[in-house]
Scaffold this motif. Structure first.
Motif, PDB file in Angstrom:
ATOM      1  N   GLU A 111      -6.547 -33.597 124.777  1.00 13.75           N
ATOM      2  CA  GLU A 111      -7.920 -33.106 124.864  1.00 13.75           C
ATOM      3  C   GLU A 111      -8.007 -31.798 125.638  1.00 13.75           C
ATOM      4  O   GLU A 111      -9.046 -31.165 125.647  1.00 13.75           O
ATOM      5  N   ALA A 112      -6.946 -31.404 126.312  1.00 12.06           N
ATOM      6  CA  ALA A 112      -6.997 -30.250 127.209  1.00 12.06           C
ATOM      7  C   ALA A 112      -7.161 -28.948 126.443  1.00 12.06           C
ATOM      8  O   ALA A 112      -6.669 -28.790 125.328  1.00 12.06           O
ATOM      9  N   LEU A 113      -7.870 -28.017 127.070  1.00 10.86           N
ATOM     10  CA  LEU A 113      -7.986 -26.663 126.550  1.00 10.86           C
ATOM     11  C   LEU A 113      -6.863 -25.820 127.142  1.00 10.86           C
ATOM     12  O   LEU A 113      -6.386 -26.091 128.244  1.00 10.86           O
ATOM     13  N   TRP A 149      -8.718 -22.036 130.810  1.00 11.96           N
ATOM     14  CA  TRP A 149      -9.739 -23.069 131.023  1.00 11.96           C
ATOM     15  C   TRP A 149      -9.257 -24.113 132.012  1.00 11.96           C
ATOM     16  O   TRP A 149      -8.107 -24.547 131.957  1.00 11.96           O
ATOM     17  N   GLN A 150     -10.150 -24.524 132.907  1.00  8.51           N
ATOM     18  CA  GLN A 150      -9.853 -25.521 133.931  1.00  8.51           C
ATOM     19  C   GLN A 150     -10.930 -26.609 133.870  1.00  8.51           C
ATOM     20  O   GLN A 150     -12.122 -26.300 133.884  1.00  8.51           O
ATOM     21  N   PRO A 151     -10.530 -27.895 133.839  1.00  6.44           N
ATOM     22  CA  PRO A 151     -11.537 -28.955 133.851  1.00  6.44           C
ATOM     23  C   PRO A 151     -12.172 -29.062 135.237  1.00  6.44           C
ATOM     24  O   PRO A 151     -11.502 -28.941 136.251  1.00  6.44           O
ATOM     25  N   VAL A 152     -13.491 -29.289 135.260  1.00  3.54           N
ATOM     26  CA  VAL A 152     -14.220 -29.408 136.516  1.00  3.54           C
ATOM     27  C   VAL A 152     -14.559 -30.863 136.783  1.00  3.54           C
ATOM     28  O   VAL A 152     -14.218 -31.416 137.820  1.00  3.54           O
ATOM     29  N   CYS A 153     -15.261 -31.483 135.853  1.00  2.00           N
ATOM     30  CA  CYS A 153     -15.648 -32.882 135.980  1.00  2.00           C
ATOM     31  C   CYS A 153     -16.179 -33.349 134.632  1.00  2.00           C
ATOM     32  O   CYS A 153     -16.426 -32.532 133.744  1.00  2.00           O
ATOM     33  N   ARG A 154     -16.365 -34.644 134.493  1.00  2.00           N
ATOM     34  CA  ARG A 154     -16.998 -35.169 133.285  1.00  2.00           C
ATOM     35  C   ARG A 154     -18.444 -34.692 133.256  1.00  2.00           C
ATOM     36  O   ARG A 154     -19.085 -34.591 134.295  1.00  2.00           O
ATOM     37  N   VAL A 165     -18.347 -27.217 127.269  1.00  2.00           N
ATOM     38  CA  VAL A 165     -18.092 -28.653 127.277  1.00  2.00           C
ATOM     39  C   VAL A 165     -17.089 -28.941 126.166  1.00  2.00           C
ATOM     40  O   VAL A 165     -17.235 -28.457 125.039  1.00  2.00           O
ATOM     41  N   HIS A 166     -16.067 -29.701 126.504  1.00  2.00           N
ATOM     42  CA  HIS A 166     -15.039 -30.096 125.544  1.00  2.00           C
ATOM     43  C   HIS A 166     -14.599 -31.509 125.890  1.00  2.00           C
ATOM     44  O   HIS A 166     -14.261 -31.787 127.049  1.00  2.00           O
ATOM     45  N   ALA A 167     -14.633 -32.410 124.910  1.00  2.00           N
ATOM     46  CA  ALA A 167     -14.216 -33.804 125.105  1.00  2.00           C
ATOM     47  C   ALA A 167     -14.961 -34.446 126.283  1.00  2.00           C
ATOM     48  O   ALA A 167     -14.371 -35.157 127.083  1.00  2.00           O
ATOM     49  N   ASP A 168     -16.261 -34.168 126.379  1.00  3.55           N
ATOM     50  CA  ASP A 168     -17.134 -34.730 127.422  1.00  3.55           C
ATOM     51  C   ASP A 168     -16.787 -34.268 128.835  1.00  3.55           C
ATOM     52  O   ASP A 168     -17.180 -34.897 129.809  1.00  3.55           O
TER      53      ASP A 168
END
Length: 129
Positions: free
Chosen positions: A7-9, A13-18, A111-114
């Motif tokens: 699911e990662a970009l 891009w860095q995930p922050v939170c749901r 938003v990507h994969a919630d």
């Protein structure tokens, strides 16, 4: 829980939170360096997401006084707690304080994969993703 590998970009891009973990009218800082300092933050307002570097344009100090405390008490503005400067949530422009008319550094957010994702450096052409 981080997004799964499938699911990662790609970078930057860095995930922050749901997405569901950030309530409307709230802000969340996130680490951008190995020390774990909150070098950026995201605000969710009226369903929109806005991401900024955590630096006041007046003197390049972090904005918040405590973890995730980026907004005014009524949630209407981003606040620099060192100087009392007020910034518009939607465009980051200072409406009050020593940096009147200057703006916060915006960051791409999606938003990507919630999950809420923020790019910390220039993003390649969206069509190639």
């Amino acid at each position: 829980m981080a997004a799964t590998r499938t699911e990662a970009l790609p970078a930057p891009w860095q995930p922050v939170c749901r997405l569901d973990d950030l309530a409307d009218g709230r802000a969340r800082g996130f680490a951008t360096d190995p020390r774990g300092d909150d070098g950026a933050f995201v605000v969710k307002r009226d369903g929109g997401l806005y991401a900024y570097r955590n630096l006041c344009p007046h003197n390049l100090r972090p904005l918040e006084y405590a973890k995730d405390r980026f907004l005014s008490a009524d949630g209407s503005d981003i606040i620099c707690y060192a100087h009392g400067a007020h910034f518009n949530i939607v465009d980051g422009v200072c409406s009050y304080g020593p940096c009147l008319g200057e703006r916060l550094m915006t960051l791409p957010v999606r938003v990507h994969a919630d999950w809420i994702w923020v790019a910390l450096s220039p993003v390649p052409d969206q069509a190639s993703q």
